[in-house]
Design an enzyme around this catalytic site. Structure first.
Site, PDB file in Angstrom:
ATOM      1  N   HIS A 122       0.874  -1.180   0.000  1.00 18.47           N
ATOM      2  CA  HIS A 122       0.000   0.000   0.000  1.00 18.47           C
ATOM      3  C   HIS A 122       0.919   1.240   0.000  1.00 18.47           C
ATOM      4  CE1 HIS A 122      -2.741   2.969   1.876  1.00 18.47           C
ATOM      5  NE2 HIS A 122      -3.732   2.174   1.513  1.00 18.47           N
ATOM      6  N   ASP A 199       3.400  -4.171   8.065  1.00 17.31           N
ATOM      7  CA  ASP A 199       2.176  -3.396   7.886  1.00 17.31           C
ATOM      8  C   ASP A 199       1.024  -4.345   8.202  1.00 17.31           C
ATOM      9  OD1 ASP A 199      -0.089  -2.193   7.020  1.00 17.31           O
ATOM     10  OD2 ASP A 199       0.696  -1.588   5.059  1.00 17.31           O
ATOM     11  N   GLN A 202      -4.182  -4.694   7.379  1.00 18.57           N
ATOM     12  CA  GLN A 202      -5.200  -5.663   6.950  1.00 18.57           C
ATOM     13  C   GLN A 202      -5.151  -6.964   7.740  1.00 18.57           C
ATOM     14  OE1 GLN A 202      -7.669  -4.956   5.060  1.00 18.57           O
ATOM     15  NE2 GLN A 202      -6.959  -3.078   4.088  1.00 18.57           N
ATOM     16  N   LYS A 225     -10.185  -0.081  10.908  1.00 20.42           N
ATOM     17  CA  LYS A 225     -10.399  -1.274  10.087  1.00 20.42           C
ATOM     18  C   LYS A 225     -10.750  -2.477  10.952  1.00 20.42           C
ATOM     19  CE  LYS A 225      -7.051   0.154   6.555  1.00 20.42           C
ATOM     20  NZ  LYS A 225      -7.862   0.555   5.415  1.00 20.42           N
ATOM     21  N   CYS A 365      -4.841   2.534  -3.508  1.00 22.38           N
ATOM     22  CA  CYS A 365      -3.576   3.062  -2.954  1.00 22.38           C
ATOM     23  C   CYS A 365      -2.436   2.065  -3.149  1.00 22.38           C
ATOM     24  CB  CYS A 365      -3.704   3.416  -1.480  1.00 22.38           C
ATOM     25  SG  CYS A 365      -4.990   4.625  -1.164  1.00 22.38           S
TER      26      CYS A 365
HETATM   27  N1  7TS Z   1      -1.659  -0.691   4.767  1.00 21.81           N
HETATM   28  C1  7TS Z   1      -2.576  -1.430   4.161  1.00 21.81           C
HETATM   29  C2  7TS Z   1      -2.238  -2.831   3.738  1.00 21.81           C
HETATM   30  C3  7TS Z   1      -3.855  -0.903   3.943  1.00 21.81           C
HETATM   31  O1  7TS Z   1      -4.772  -1.653   3.353  1.00 21.81           O
HETATM   32  C4  7TS Z   1      -4.130   0.422   4.354  1.00 21.81           C
HETATM   33  C5  7TS Z   1      -5.451   1.078   4.072  1.00 21.81           C
HETATM   34  C6  7TS Z   1      -3.137   1.139   5.009  1.00 21.81           C
HETATM   35  C7  7TS Z   1      -1.909   0.549   5.189  1.00 21.81           C
HETATM   36  C8  7TS Z   1      -3.342   2.523   5.493  1.00 21.81           C
HETATM   37  O2  7TS Z   1      -4.285   2.572   6.509  1.00 21.81           O
HETATM   38  P1  7TS Z   1      -4.760   3.988   7.041  1.00 21.81           P
HETATM   39  O3  7TS Z   1      -5.729   3.656   8.115  1.00 21.81           O
HETATM   40  O4  7TS Z   1      -3.542   4.666   7.558  1.00 21.81           O
HETATM   41  O5  7TS Z   1      -5.350   4.711   5.897  1.00 21.81           O
HETATM   42  N2  7TS Z   1      -6.158   0.507   3.015  1.00 21.81           N
HETATM   43  C9  7TS Z   1      -7.272   1.009   2.444  1.00 21.81           C
HETATM   44  C10 7TS Z   1      -7.957   0.327   1.430  1.00 21.81           C
HETATM   45  O6  7TS Z   1      -7.609  -0.748   0.973  1.00 21.81           O
HETATM   46  N3  7TS Z   1      -9.013   1.038   1.071  1.00 21.81           N
HETATM   47  O7  7TS Z   1      -9.036   2.165   1.781  1.00 21.81           O
HETATM   48  C11 7TS Z   1      -7.965   2.145   2.650  1.00 21.81           C
END
Ligand code: 7TS
Length: 415
Positions: A122, A199, A202, A225, A365
């Site tokens: 990501h 990371d 997910q 999430k 992303c």
């Molecule tokens: N890493 C992964 C694997 C992710 O899927 C996401 C967000 C992030 C980092 C970043 O998370 P955040 O809370 O800092 O934004 N992924 C997604 C997605 O797949 N659709 O919207 C956000």
């Protein structure tokens, strides 16, 4: 499987109608819905305990501080961290990665060093490292992936060299659903002296995660999430690492003493939490952790394995539909990306929305991954604890409806 029908009663938003149809919420990889326990915790905090933390000596401040710090301990237990001193609250997983990149990367990387990532990251585990590489002269390398979206681990030894100082890798792809063997990668990275940042944005919401068993050095994830509110993320890192790192942000709370021209730092974890944190949302996040623990993360995972298998089977039967990622539901998480021949995923998403089905469409992303897959975008359905097989059926029906909708004008044009 989990009793999703029972779980759904805790989620007020799931009884909404969208465009006259029952909401089928399949955009959980972007953010999950929140149970009433989390919503009530927010109201309860603001109506009964609101105060700034760590500084007041009055009752409300003490209550708020205790509740906030209790969630730090809860988060540590949830990922089996040896101590809550190594849990830092951030805004999200992105800020957690940036914190580590800036506080550790700037001090420890130099020209000639290498940061090893993968082709499926990501942007939040890619762009921070591009910035740090530029600032320090270190270079980036990438573990390649196979056409069905798995890491080419047979090539890992080529990429892991004594120059590798950090491996920063996702445990679960938000596009492909691939679950990476991070325990094995961590062991091999350590053998060449590299640190490992995972990371977990997910994975932590969907699988049992034990940082001690994984053997990683740092882990980033987001509360929103995993049933929690937006605006809360976590960086966990080994205590010795955190002790050795300078702060990322400066300001109130993170200091021990301040002179006009210099300062000394507070102890970990507070050294890394400058300013008034997101107190209410952290406290409500505690309810999200409790909710998941009551279900059991093994059961959460089993539920998604079942749904993902079923979705791969049902979607696999649709002519003109391409699925991305590993084909076996048992080795992947519940993010299912797909494309329909001749249709832009945004158009697919729009027709699905008209049927009440919420999916994400776009590059997710992960633009380098899109290029590797040879597509500009995909549509993506992603599951969580409250989703049912009936909803997978509704998704499949809505996809067929989208195909029929776009086939009509084309046929008219031929006539
Ligand atoms: N890493 C992964 C694997 C992710 O899927 C996401 C967000 C992030 C980092 C970043 O998370 P955040 O809370 O800092 O934004 N992924 C997604 C997605 O797949 N659709 O919207 C956000």
């Amino acid at each position: 499987m989990l009793d999703a029908q029972k779980i759904r009663h805790d989620f007020p938003i799931l009884s909404r109608q969208i465009n006259g149809k029952p909401l089928t919420y399949l955009d959980n990889a972007a953010t999950t819905q929140k149970p009433r326990q989390v919503l009530e915790a927010l109201t309860r905090y603001y109506s009964q305990s609101n105060a700034n933390i760590h500084r007041g000596i009055h009752t409300l401040a003490e209550e708020a501080t205790a509740a906030y710090e209790a969630v730090r301990e809860h988060a540590a237990r949830f990922i089996h961290a040896p101590s809550s001193r190594s849990i830092i609250f951030t805004r999200n997983a992105t800020e957690a990665t940036n914190l580590f990149a800036n506080a550790w990367g700037r001090a420890n990387l130099k020209a000639g060093d290498q940061i090893l990532l993968s082709e499926m990251e990501h942007h939040s585990n890619l762009v921070p490292w591009q910035l740090i590489a530029k600032a320090t002269g270190a270079s980036l390398a990438f573990i390649p992936i196979t056409d069905d979206g798995r890491l080419r681990l047979e090539e890992l030894s080529r990429w892991l060299t004594p120059r590798t100082k950090l491996v920063a890798i996702t445990q679960m792809s938000n596009v492909l659903g691939t679950i990476n063997p991070v325990q094995e990668i961590a062991a091999r990275a350590h053998a060449v002296g590299a640190l490992v940042l995972i990371d977990g944005a997910q994975s932590v919401p969907h699988l049992p995660v034990d940082v001690q068993r994984l053997g990683c050095d740092a882990l980033a994830f987001s509360a929103h999430k995993m049933l929690g509110p937006t605006g809360v993320g976590v960086l966990w890192a080994r205590e010795t690492l955190l002790e050795s790192m300078d702060p990322f942000l400066g300001g109130g709370e993170m200091i021990s003493d301040v002179q006009l021209t210099s300062s000394t730092w507070n102890e970990i974890p507070w050294k890394f939490e400058a300013g008034t944190p997101n107190i209410a949302d952290v406290i409500a996040f505690g309810e999200a952790l409790a909710y998941l623990e009551r279900l059991g993360m093994e059961q959460v995972r089993a539920h998604e394995v079942e749904l993902t298998r079923y979705a791969l089977e049902q979607l696999g039967r649709i002519e003109g539909l391409t699925l991305y990622g590993p084909s076996d539901g048992a080795v992947r998480g519940g993010a299912v990306s797909f494309n329909l021949d001749g249709l832009h995923p945004h158009d697919v998403g729009t027709v699905l929305d008209a049927e009440g089905v919420a999916v994400r469409a776009g590059h997710h992303c992960a633009k380098p991954l899109m290029r590797r897959l040879g597509v500009a975008a995909t549509a993506r359905a992603s599951f969580y604890i409250y989703n049912t097989k009936d909803e997978v059926d509704r998704l499949a029906e809505a996809i067929r409806a989208a195909q029929a909708f776009f086939a009509r004008p084309a046929r008219a044009a031929v006539k």
